[in-house]
Write an enzyme that holds these catalytic residues in place. Structure first.
Site, short mmCIF file in Angstrom:
data_model
loop_
_atom_site.label_atom_id
_atom_site.label_comp_id
_atom_site.label_asym_id
_atom_site.label_seq_id
_atom_site.Cartn_x
_atom_site.Cartn_y
_atom_site.Cartn_z
N LYS A 213 48.82 28.82 48.71
CA LYS A 213 48.52 30.45 49.81
C LYS A 213 47.59 31.09 49.32
O LYS A 213 47.77 32.85 50.33
CB LYS A 213 50.38 31.04 48.87
CG LYS A 213 50.68 31.20 47.48
CD LYS A 213 50.11 32.89 47.14
CE LYS A 213 49.84 32.68 46.03
NZ LYS A 213 49.30 34.08 45.29
N VAL B 233 39.07 36.78 38.54
CA VAL B 233 39.14 35.66 39.49
C VAL B 233 39.37 35.37 40.51
O VAL B 233 40.83 35.75 41.09
CB VAL B 233 39.92 34.10 37.97
CG1 VAL B 233 40.31 32.62 38.95
CG2 VAL B 233 38.90 34.37 36.64
#
Length: 332
Positions: free
Chosen positions: A185, A273
């Site tokens: 996702k 990140v």
């Protein structure tokens, strides 16, 4: 119960807070001593500004903090998780239960995060996944997630450790589906951000999300996942929250790419990140390996790794050969 959370990013810190408020004796491990000192001094993690951490929470940079812990939560980003596991593994108790909360696929090996943790720590692993923004979990906003493991007792132990009036945890035997839903996702959310950056509308995003879910399910089932898992919290639920919220680093990075920045510039500006960037390469390779048609994942790979113009990719997707929506339409 004694517990340790290995990884002091926003998500690890939020989960440590949940465990602490549930009455557990919790240590939060930081990779750097300077960050541990900062958190101890301020009572806050800069990744979660404005959130006061429980006074009972122990913050340390000593990997030996996992000694004596029944539950050890691995919450580092996906790229260093193997080396982080190697750091703490020598200090784990023989009966320690590992909980993997990182959403990603290891580059090169194409292993799920729980597989990496199990390989390095030699302990059973539960995957905890779902539509959970760390900022909201830490603030006590009601949230639901999934504890997935083939061993029912371990899934229920994890459920019992985390569940509270603001954090509802369901169980499932399908770690494959839970982890692939959580990893893939992120790619779709990054694409959703690109659409926002390009000025596309709700119609376009709805098409992306539904067709993206089809690709997630197609790959997931080919690898042993259950379709109902991907229709649940760690699939549809996680997809919705990540594609629509500005809490999502993946969506924010995608917006910047849609506005003309390079992937490297976008990730630098987000400042944390962006797992969807790394997952796009791994998912592309998994699709090739499994022989699965994944046009959206392939398009993301072209934009992120081959510097293809997003508008060209969207046009090519829309002009693909005509086909029914369902792969088994049921027509004679």
């Amino acid at each position: 119960m004694r517990a340790a959370v290995v990884g002091a990013g926003a998500w690890g810190t939020a989960l440590a807070t949940v465990l602490c408020k549930n009455g557990h004796d919790v240590a939060l491990w930081c990779h750097r001593e300077a960050r541990a000192q900062e958190i101890r001094a301020t009572g806050e993690n800069p990744r979660l500004p404005g959130i006061k951490l429980p006074e009972a929470l122990t913050v340390t940079a000593d990997p030996q903090c996992v000694r004596g812990c029944k539950l050890v939560v691995m919450a580092s980003p996906s790229s260093p998780i193997r080396s982080v596991c190697q750091t703490v593994a020598p200090y784990l108790d023989a009966d320690a239960v590992m909980v993997s909360v990182t959403k990603g696929i290891e580059q090169g090996t194409l292993l799920r995060m729980s597989q990496v943790v199990e390989a390095e720590c030699h302990r059973p692993v539960v995957a905890l996944s779902g539509p959970c923004h760390a900022e909201e979990v830490a603030a006590g906003i009601p949230t639901g997630c999934l504890a997935a493991c083939e061993d029912k007792a371990l899934a229920e132990l994890t459920q019992d450790a985390f569940i509270s009036e603001n954090f509802r945890v369901y169980t499932s035997p399908d770690a494959v589906g839970a982890e692939l839903g959580g990893a893939l996702k992120n790619i779709i959310a990054l694409c959703a951000g690109v659409l926002d950056g390009l000025g596309c509308g709700d119609n376009t995003k709805a098409m992306l999300m539904t067709r993206g879910l089809t690709e997630i399910a197609r790959l997931g089932v080919s690898m042993g996942a259950r379709k109902d898992t991907l229709a649940g919290l760690s699939g549809v639920g996680d997809l919705i929250v990540t594609c629509t919220s500005m809490h999502s680093r993946n969506r924010r990075a995608g917006i910047l790419i849609g506005q003309g920045k390079s992937p490297a510039e976008a990730m630098a500006e987000v400042g944390a990140v962006v797992e969807g960037y790394y997952a796009a390469k791994s998912a592309y390779e998994l699709g090739q390996h499994q022989g699965i048609d994944m046009p959206i994942v392939n398009a993301a790979y072209q934009v992120l790794y081959m510097e293809t113009n997003p508008r060209e990719v969207i046009r090519d997707l829309l002009l693909r050969e005509r086909k029914p929506e369902s792969e088994d339409a049921g027509w004679l």
